[in-house]
Design an enzyme around this catalytic site. Sequence first.
Site, PDB file in Angstrom:
ATOM      1  N   TYR A  90     -55.414 -94.322   2.570  1.00  0.00           N
ATOM      2  CA  TYR A  90     -54.149 -93.768   2.087  1.00  0.00           C
ATOM      3  C   TYR A  90     -52.979 -94.346   2.867  1.00  0.00           C
ATOM      4  O   TYR A  90     -53.135 -94.864   3.972  1.00  0.00           O
ATOM      5  CB  TYR A  90     -54.165 -92.241   2.175  1.00  0.00           C
ATOM      6  N   ASN A 144     -61.482 -94.966  14.315  1.00  0.00           N
ATOM      7  CA  ASN A 144     -60.374 -95.325  15.194  1.00  0.00           C
ATOM      8  C   ASN A 144     -60.956 -95.880  16.487  1.00  0.00           C
ATOM      9  O   ASN A 144     -61.752 -95.201  17.148  1.00  0.00           O
ATOM     10  CB  ASN A 144     -59.505 -94.110  15.521  1.00  0.00           C
ATOM     11  N   TYR A 146     -59.943 -97.185  20.118  1.00  0.00           N
ATOM     12  CA  TYR A 146     -58.839 -97.169  21.075  1.00  0.00           C
ATOM     13  C   TYR A 146     -59.151 -98.021  22.305  1.00  0.00           C
ATOM     14  O   TYR A 146     -60.262 -97.982  22.833  1.00  0.00           O
ATOM     15  CB  TYR A 146     -58.578 -95.754  21.590  1.00  0.00           C
ATOM     16  N   HIS A 155     -49.777 -85.038  14.521  1.00  0.00           N
ATOM     17  CA  HIS A 155     -49.777 -85.019  13.065  1.00  0.00           C
ATOM     18  C   HIS A 155     -50.680 -83.904  12.555  1.00  0.00           C
ATOM     19  O   HIS A 155     -51.477 -83.347  13.300  1.00  0.00           O
ATOM     20  CB  HIS A 155     -50.281 -86.355  12.507  1.00  0.00           C
ATOM     21  N   ASP A 157     -53.363 -83.671   9.346  1.00  0.00           N
ATOM     22  CA  ASP A 157     -53.974 -84.443   8.267  1.00  0.00           C
ATOM     23  C   ASP A 157     -53.441 -83.907   6.938  1.00  0.00           C
ATOM     24  O   ASP A 157     -53.513 -82.700   6.691  1.00  0.00           O
ATOM     25  CB  ASP A 157     -55.487 -84.312   8.312  1.00  0.00           C
ATOM     26  N   HIS A 217     -52.047 -82.055  15.960  1.00  0.00           N
ATOM     27  CA  HIS A 217     -52.978 -82.513  16.993  1.00  0.00           C
ATOM     28  C   HIS A 217     -52.730 -83.999  17.248  1.00  0.00           C
ATOM     29  O   HIS A 217     -52.158 -84.708  16.404  1.00  0.00           O
ATOM     30  CB  HIS A 217     -54.444 -82.252  16.594  1.00  0.00           C
ATOM     31  N   ARG A 228     -62.482 -96.098  23.656  1.00  0.00           N
ATOM     32  CA  ARG A 228     -62.975 -94.899  22.972  1.00  0.00           C
ATOM     33  C   ARG A 228     -62.926 -95.124  21.469  1.00  0.00           C
ATOM     34  O   ARG A 228     -61.999 -95.759  20.958  1.00  0.00           O
ATOM     35  CB  ARG A 228     -62.100 -93.708  23.341  1.00  0.00           C
TER      36      ARG A 228
END
Length: 287
Positions: A90, A144, A146, A155, A157, A217, A228
């Site tokens: 998205y 994700n 990192y 943000h 979701d 969060h 990570r």
Amino acid sequence: MPKSRSERLAEANHHDRSSYDNMSAEDRINELKKIHPGIFSYRVFNDDECNKLENKIEKKIVKKAERGCFKTFTVDRSPLRNKYFFGEGYTYGDQLERKGVGQEKVYPPGQIDPIPKWIVKHVINPLEKQGFIKSDWVNSAVINDYLPGGCIVSHIDPVHIFERPIISVSFFSDCALSFGCRFFFKPIRTTQPILSVPLRRGCVVKLDGYAADNVTHCIRPDDVTDRRAVIILRRVRDDAPRLKSTEFQRLLDRRSENSHFSHKYVRDKRKREDSDSERKSKKSRHH
């Protein structure tokens, strides 16, 4: 004398506040009572299982992306965090034509690679068997990845895109999921969270209710001290808005234009560096 980064950061932190900083102690307690019931955390994958899944993330996702094996919108790169979308993707952030909550839209069908079979077999199926998620519920998986110092800003979701709950599984190292932070930039920093939830390697976190819908969060840069990765499992709603063909074409055009300027910047930077090296070389020869 110019101030050091640590001095600028300390000075900025002194003035940075979030709405939670203005709450009374009683209000903060009441807010936490609303947040806590929507968070469930449990370690599902042991060290051996983590090692195997981390190896798959590296070889079957990261390396394949470096070789250009995925569709254009499957991979989204940034300096300290890369995102890999599977199943559904998205628009968000700079991709949005109109900024603001509720403006996100799902890509047209076929623009994102399908969820890898190993994620289905080794991550989704075990969580279905243990009752974390319903069978055949997940249609979106995002990884994700990192680097130290990477982050994702505060943000929620998008509720018009994703059903609840939100499921995440952590790999490579421990981290923390922070709630209610406010981000500031130059230098990047955050306010203190109203709640911080440990994200242990191999741990599954489930967000639902008030925790998912009414409080932001984030992953703070200070909490990412080693590499990570997280696999986020969600379901895109059947009635989620999708980009029309004209909107998607405009997105492609903007991406192409940004890519052109990005490549031009790199080329110009290299030219400047080569020119500087040549000048220094000539100067050293003259001396």
